[in-house]
Design a protein around this motif. Structure first.
Motif, PDB file in Angstrom:
ATOM      1  N   ASP A 278       0.822  -1.213   0.000  1.00  0.00           N
ATOM      2  CA  ASP A 278       0.000   0.000   0.000  1.00  0.00           C
ATOM      3  C   ASP A 278       0.853   1.258   0.000  1.00  0.00           C
ATOM      4  O   ASP A 278       0.474   2.264  -0.582  1.00  0.00           O
ATOM      5  CB  ASP A 278      -0.940   0.022   1.211  1.00  0.00           C
TER       6      ASP A 278
ATOM      7  N   LEU B  72       2.149   1.928  -3.814  1.00  0.00           N
ATOM      8  CA  LEU B  72       1.253   1.897  -4.968  1.00  0.00           C
ATOM      9  C   LEU B  72       1.006   3.266  -5.579  1.00  0.00           C
ATOM     10  O   LEU B  72       0.627   3.356  -6.741  1.00  0.00           O
ATOM     11  CB  LEU B  72      -0.075   1.236  -4.585  1.00  0.00           C
ATOM     12  N   ASP B  73       1.234   4.353  -4.855  1.00  0.00           N
ATOM     13  CA  ASP B  73       1.006   5.696  -5.383  1.00  0.00           C
ATOM     14  C   ASP B  73       2.277   6.372  -5.859  1.00  0.00           C
ATOM     15  O   ASP B  73       2.263   7.548  -6.205  1.00  0.00           O
ATOM     16  CB  ASP B  73       0.323   6.571  -4.323  1.00  0.00           C
ATOM     17  N   ILE B  74       3.393   5.647  -5.911  1.00  0.00           N
ATOM     18  CA  ILE B  74       4.647   6.225  -6.394  1.00  0.00           C
ATOM     19  C   ILE B  74       4.583   6.321  -7.917  1.00  0.00           C
ATOM     20  O   ILE B  74       4.304   5.339  -8.595  1.00  0.00           O
ATOM     21  CB  ILE B  74       5.851   5.362  -5.968  1.00  0.00           C
ATOM     22  N   PRO B  75       4.837   7.516  -8.476  1.00  0.00           N
ATOM     23  CA  PRO B  75       4.790   7.652  -9.938  1.00  0.00           C
ATOM     24  C   PRO B  75       5.995   6.998 -10.612  1.00  0.00           C
ATOM     25  O   PRO B  75       7.099   7.014 -10.069  1.00  0.00           O
ATOM     26  CB  PRO B  75       4.803   9.167 -10.157  1.00  0.00           C
TER      27      PRO B  75
END
Length: 152
Positions: free
Chosen positions: A71, A74-77
């Motif tokens: 979690d 998962l938001d790492i570009p």
């Protein structure tokens, strides 16, 4: 000069007072307790060797995207790009390039493009047009195990 020393010592004293107040709030732990914890920890108890952190998952461990461990990431570009082809040329030819020059690539017309994520090949695909913009339809996705093998 004397004023600077007085200000610094006053700031140091205020910081020391804050730490003392924080330590008092934590309970009955005294300096001897802290020293005992540090001495116990200095023996390496409870620490894992660095090689265990770098090792790959055990064969019986399941790796999935449905866990609390992923979690956080998962938001790492990431950067995704498509590579039409490539070629090597010498600097003399590079300096002679101008508008209208044609560079021959190592890929045949109609061959699928490479889909790269942060420079790592993850799939092949074909160019499509979606709402007057270019897109790519993935035709072959490399399995996660194969991607991991390429990283080593």
């Amino acid at each position: 000069m004397a004023n600077e020393n007085e200000i610094t010592s006053a700031e140091d004293q205020a910081l020391a007072d804050e730490w003392a107040a924080a330590l008092e709030e934590t309970g009955d732990a005294g300096q001897s307790d802290i020293d005992a914890l540090l001495a116990a920890d200095s023996g390496g108890a409870g620490r894992l060797p660095m090689e265990e952190f770098a090792s790959s998952p055990k064969p019986n461990e399941n790796v999935s995207l449905e866990g609390p461990n992923l979690d956080v990431i998962l938001d790492i570009p990431v950067s995704i790009s498509m590579e039409v082809g490539s070629t090597d040329i010498n600097i003399r030819n590079l300096l002679q390039l101008n508008q209208g020059s044609v560079i021959e690539l190592d890929r045949l017309a109609g061959e699928p493009l490479d889909v790269l994520v942060n420079g790592t090949l993850i799939a092949h695909g074909e160019v499509v047009v979606v709402n007057e913009k270019f897109g790519i339809r993935l035709t072959d996705v490399i399995s996660p195990s194969e991607r991991i093998k390429k990283l080593r």
